[in-house]
Structures are given as structure tokens and as C-alpha cells.
Design an enzyme around this catalytic site. Structure first.
Site, PDB file in Angstrom:
ATOM      1  N   GLN A  89     -13.769   1.401  -1.573  1.00 40.31           N
ATOM      2  CA  GLN A  89     -13.722  -0.007  -1.198  1.00 40.31           C
ATOM      3  C   GLN A  89     -14.949  -0.376  -0.386  1.00 40.31           C
ATOM      4  OE1 GLN A  89     -10.149  -1.185   0.929  1.00 40.31           O
ATOM      5  NE2 GLN A  89      -9.084  -1.640  -0.992  1.00 40.31           N
ATOM      6  N   ARG A 143      -4.225   6.115  -2.477  1.00 42.02           N
ATOM      7  CA  ARG A 143      -2.906   5.495  -2.631  1.00 42.02           C
ATOM      8  C   ARG A 143      -1.981   6.415  -3.408  1.00 42.02           C
ATOM      9  NH1 ARG A 143      -4.497  -0.884  -3.179  1.00 42.02           N
ATOM     10  NH2 ARG A 143      -5.712  -0.897  -1.255  1.00 42.02           N
ATOM     11  N   TRP A 176       0.835  -1.195   0.000  1.00 41.99           N
ATOM     12  CA  TRP A 176       0.000   0.000   0.000  1.00 41.99           C
ATOM     13  C   TRP A 176       0.874   1.250   0.000  1.00 41.99           C
ATOM     14  CZ3 TRP A 176      -0.732  -4.184   3.331  1.00 41.99           C
ATOM     15  CH2 TRP A 176      -1.862  -4.949   3.066  1.00 41.99           C
ATOM     16  N   ALA A 202     -12.959 -11.816   6.988  1.00 41.79           N
ATOM     17  CA  ALA A 202     -12.954 -10.435   6.496  1.00 41.79           C
ATOM     18  C   ALA A 202     -12.709 -10.472   4.995  1.00 41.79           C
ATOM     19  CB  ALA A 202     -11.860  -9.624   7.183  1.00 41.79           C
ATOM     20  N   HIS A 242      -6.796   1.556   2.701  1.00 40.18           N
ATOM     21  CA  HIS A 242      -7.850   0.545   2.535  1.00 40.18           C
ATOM     22  C   HIS A 242      -8.870   0.739   3.664  1.00 40.18           C
ATOM     23  CE1 HIS A 242      -5.039  -2.429   4.967  1.00 40.18           C
ATOM     24  NE2 HIS A 242      -5.070  -1.224   5.482  1.00 40.18           N
ATOM     25  N   VAL A 284      -4.960 -11.572   7.914  1.00 42.14           N
ATOM     26  CA  VAL A 284      -5.806 -12.764   7.825  1.00 42.14           C
ATOM     27  C   VAL A 284      -4.944 -14.021   7.754  1.00 42.14           C
ATOM     28  CG1 VAL A 284      -7.874 -11.726   6.820  1.00 42.14           C
ATOM     29  CG2 VAL A 284      -5.980 -12.385   5.316  1.00 42.14           C
TER      30      VAL A 284
HETATM   31  N1  PHE Z   1      -7.545  -4.466   2.605  1.00 46.58           N
HETATM   32  C1  PHE Z   1      -7.068  -5.343   1.581  1.00 46.58           C
HETATM   33  C2  PHE Z   1      -6.608  -4.502   0.379  1.00 46.58           C
HETATM   34  O1  PHE Z   1      -6.982  -3.361   0.270  1.00 46.58           O
HETATM   35  C3  PHE Z   1      -8.126  -6.311   1.139  1.00 46.58           C
HETATM   36  C4  PHE Z   1      -8.510  -7.299   2.201  1.00 46.58           C
HETATM   37  C5  PHE Z   1      -9.484  -6.987   3.114  1.00 46.58           C
HETATM   38  C6  PHE Z   1      -7.889  -8.528   2.305  1.00 46.58           C
HETATM   39  C7  PHE Z   1      -9.858  -7.891   4.095  1.00 46.58           C
HETATM   40  C8  PHE Z   1      -8.236  -9.438   3.260  1.00 46.58           C
HETATM   41  C9  PHE Z   1      -9.226  -9.117   4.145  1.00 46.58           C
HETATM   42  O2  PHE Z   1      -5.856  -4.945  -0.442  1.00 46.58           O
END
Ligand code: PHE
Length: 357
Positions: free
Chosen positions: A228, A214, A168, A325, A188, A271
Site C-alpha cells: 500500500q 490480510r 480488515w 489522508a 493497512h 476520516v
Molecule cells: N487504510 C484504508 C484501507 O486499507 C484506506 C484509507 C487510508 C482510507 C486513508 C482513508 C484514508 O482500506
């Protein structure tokens, strides 16, 4: 003979002069065609020094017999001319009204066309996505776009100098070195996972829509701002099967029941296990084309089971609770739905593009 300062009043010695006044007055009145001319006519015949007024005033100097007959005639003429004056006045007023009516606005004519406003394609797709999750029992929650480094990274198991930060590129508000609590524009919506879990106890089922930023050069698939939708479910007994079922159902409702979905391993620090969801490419039907980078599959989101360390860090018992998630880009979903090939079209405000939705 004594000179009189006033012009000598017209002294009609017989009815001939009155007849003359009468015929002149009538023909002049006939020619009058506006209010100003009418007023001039009134002054010249019936005004204080008007021709008829002077005749009436001069009556006293006439011999009795003449005074009687001329007086009667002059008074009759005065009444008639006054009546004709009123009549003319009314007619002038009426034709002014008629003129107004002639140029009045025709309310039955069609007006200039109004451009109908409509929802932005991002908003349309976002609403469809949220409707879908709400119908499954998720609640919609929003959070801040300006975020602490803590929620955007640290609490999601992405410490400073961790290579995962490269996933990111960040727009910083404070220089990281200068502040012990630096702020940034969230990259995010995942920081809301932490904020929600800090404030609520399971069972939790939320979706979080919002803008993310970003630090990126733009190209057909990258924008420095995008929308998002984050999803989070925490409860006793939540498994990977719940995650897969929820996302497969979502994909079928947004992209159609015939879309094939595929889950593959992916890495996100917050995760474990982590995965991505792909749908079969609707352009080439899986053959491989430019849109799917010749793979036949298009990635639509990242997901996974909430890392047990995160559950513990917000005070949940990770032996008792599990959660999943997911996070996805709304513009990306809209691009796939509508066959839009450049993400930069969304926010360049070109009506030729926006009018199509
Ligand atoms: N936040 C991550 C992204 O922007 C996406 C994501 C969200 C992945 C939740 C796993 C669980 O790339």
C-alpha cells in the site's frame, strides 16, 4: 680371462662404430615426439651409461694414434648431439605452446546469453507513484509490518468488537484474549498516520509505502499480502479541495491526462468525511464491462479528512489544524496500468509473467 661385472663398454676399433652410433642416434632423435621419448634418447646415448659416453670412457684403453682420432670424432659427435638435443627440446616446447594456442579460448566469440534482471512490476509502479508524490512535496517514510493492535485499530477509532474491524481480516500474532497489548501483521499502512503525528508537528506531508497482510482466501482480486501507499497531510487550512486536487493530479499522472476521476462518499472510521476515488474504466470507456463490474468506473483508493478526534488524540489543536489522508493498493494500480487480470500473478514468481515488465 677375468670376467667383468659390467657389460663390456663398446670399444670401437675404428670409425665405423662411431658412424653407426651417429646415424642411429640421429634417426632415433628424428622420431622423438615428446619430452619422455627425448629423455629416454638422452639416457641411451649421452647418459652415464649411454652408448657415446661408454665410447669416450673406453678411449684410454686404445692405442695412442687411434685414441686421438676416435677421441676427436667422439667429442665432436657428443657436442653435436648435445646441441641437437637442445634444439629438439626447444621445438617440442614450442609445439606444446602451439597446441595450447590452438585450443585457446576465443575471446571474440559471443558468450552464453545473460538474463537481464529487472525491477518487479510492483516496484516499478511503486517508484512511479512515489516520484509523483515526492514531486508534490511529500516525504517518504516507512514503518513496521508487525504492529500493535493499538496503532492498527484502536488509535484509528476502530475499537475491539467494532463492526468496522470486519473490513480488515487480520493475521494475529497474539491471541487477542490472551494479551492486553496484542500484536498483528498490519492490515493497512494507516497505523503510520498515528505514529507520524505522535512524533512530528504540522506542517506534515508524508507518503508511506509498505507491505500489508490480510487473513483472506486468495482470488483474482485478493492476496494475503499486498503493498500500500498511505498519504497524510496536516496543516492549517487544509481542505477537501486540497485532497481532491492532489489525488486528481496523481491519477492523471499515473493513468494519463484523459482519465476521468470521480469522488464518492465512503466510510472509514478514521476520516470524516470519507470517500473513494474512481477512474473511468479504460477497458470499456465507461460502457460497463467485467473489470469495472459493469459500472463504468474502477475504484482505486480510499481517502478522507483526518477525523478531528484523531488530531486531538495526538495532541493537535483540531480547531487550528486539519488534514487529509489516503491509502491505495500498489498491485491494484499496477494491474490497471498493465491490464493484469489476476493479483496472484505478482508473487507466484512465474518468469513468463515477470519477464513482460
Ligand atoms: N487504510 C484504508 C484501507 O486499507 C484506506 C484509507 C487510508 C482510507 C486513508 C482513508 C484514508 O482500506
Amino acid at each position: 680371462m677375468a670376467a667383468t661385472p659390467d657389460p663390456a663398454p663398446l670399444m670401437p676399433s675404428d670409425n665405423e662404430s662411431l658412424t653407426q652410433i651417429e646415424s642411429q642416434a640421429r634417426s632415433e632423435l628424428d622420431a622423438v615426439d615428446d619430452d619422455d621419448a627425448l629423455e629416454r634418447w638422452r639416457v641411451s646415448y649421452l647418459g652415464r651409461r649411454g652408448r657415446l659416453t661408454l665410447v669416450l670412457r673406453g678411449l684410454t684403453s686404445l692405442p695412442l694414434e687411434e685414441r686421438k682420432s676416435v677421441g676427436a670424432q667422439a667429442n665432436r659427435l657428443k657436442r653435436e648431439l648435445e646441441a641437437e638435443l637442445q634444439e629438439k627440446k626447444a621445438r617440442l616446447g614450442q609445439s606444446a605452446t602451439e597446441a595450447l594456442i590452438a585450443e585457446r579460448i576465443d575471446v571474440t566469440l559471443p558468450g552464453p546469453p545473460l538474463r537481464a534482471g529487472r525491477l518487479h512490476p510492483t516496484t516499478q509502479t511503486l517508484r512511479d507513484m512515489l516520484d509523483c508524490f515526492v514531486s508534490m512535496g511529500f516525504q517518504v517514510v516507512e514503518g513496521p509490518e508487525i504492529e500493535w493492535d493499538h496503532y492498527n485499530f484502536e488509535a484509528l477509532r476502530i475499537p475491539k468488537d467494532h463492526p468496522a474491524r470486519d473490513m480488515w481480516d487480520t493475521l494475529w500474532i497474539d491471541a487477542q484474549e490472551e494479551s492486553d497489548r496484542p500484536m498483528l501483521l498490519r492490515t493497512h499502512t494507516s497505523p503510520m498516520q498515528i505514529r507520524i503525528m505522535e512524533q512530528a508537528q504540522p506542517p506534515i506531508r508524508v507518503v508511506v509505502p509498505g507491505k500489508c497482510y490480510r487473513y483472506e482466501a486468495t482470488d483474482p482480486t485478493h492476496e494475503w499480502m499486498m503493498t500500500q501507499v498511505e498519504g497524510l497531510a496536516v496543516d492549517e487550512g487544509i481542505s477537501m479541495a486540497d485532497l481532491k486536487g492532489t489525488l486528481a493530479d496523481f491519477a492523471h499522472r499515473i493513468f494519463g491526462p484523459d482519465r476521468k476521476v470521480r469522488f464518492r462518499c465512503d466510510y472509514f472510521p478514521f476520516v470524516e468525511p470519507g470517500m473513494e476515488l474512481r477512474i473511468d474504466c479504460f477497458l470499456c470507456g465507461g460502457e460497463g464491462c467485467r473489470t469495472c463490474s459493469r459500472s463504468g468506473w474502477i475504484e482505486i483508493l480510499g481517502a478522507g479528512m483526518v477525523h478531528p478526534e484523531i488530531l486531538e488524540s495526538v495532541g493537535y489543536d483540531s480547531e487550528r489544524y486539519t488534514g487529509f489522508a489516503f491509502g491505495m493498493g500498489v498491485e491494484r494500480i499496477a494491474m490497471l496500468r498493465h491490464g493484469i487480470d489476476d493479483i496472484r500473478l505478482f508473487y507466484s514468481n512465474d518468469l513468463r509473467f515477470l519477464d513482460q515488465f
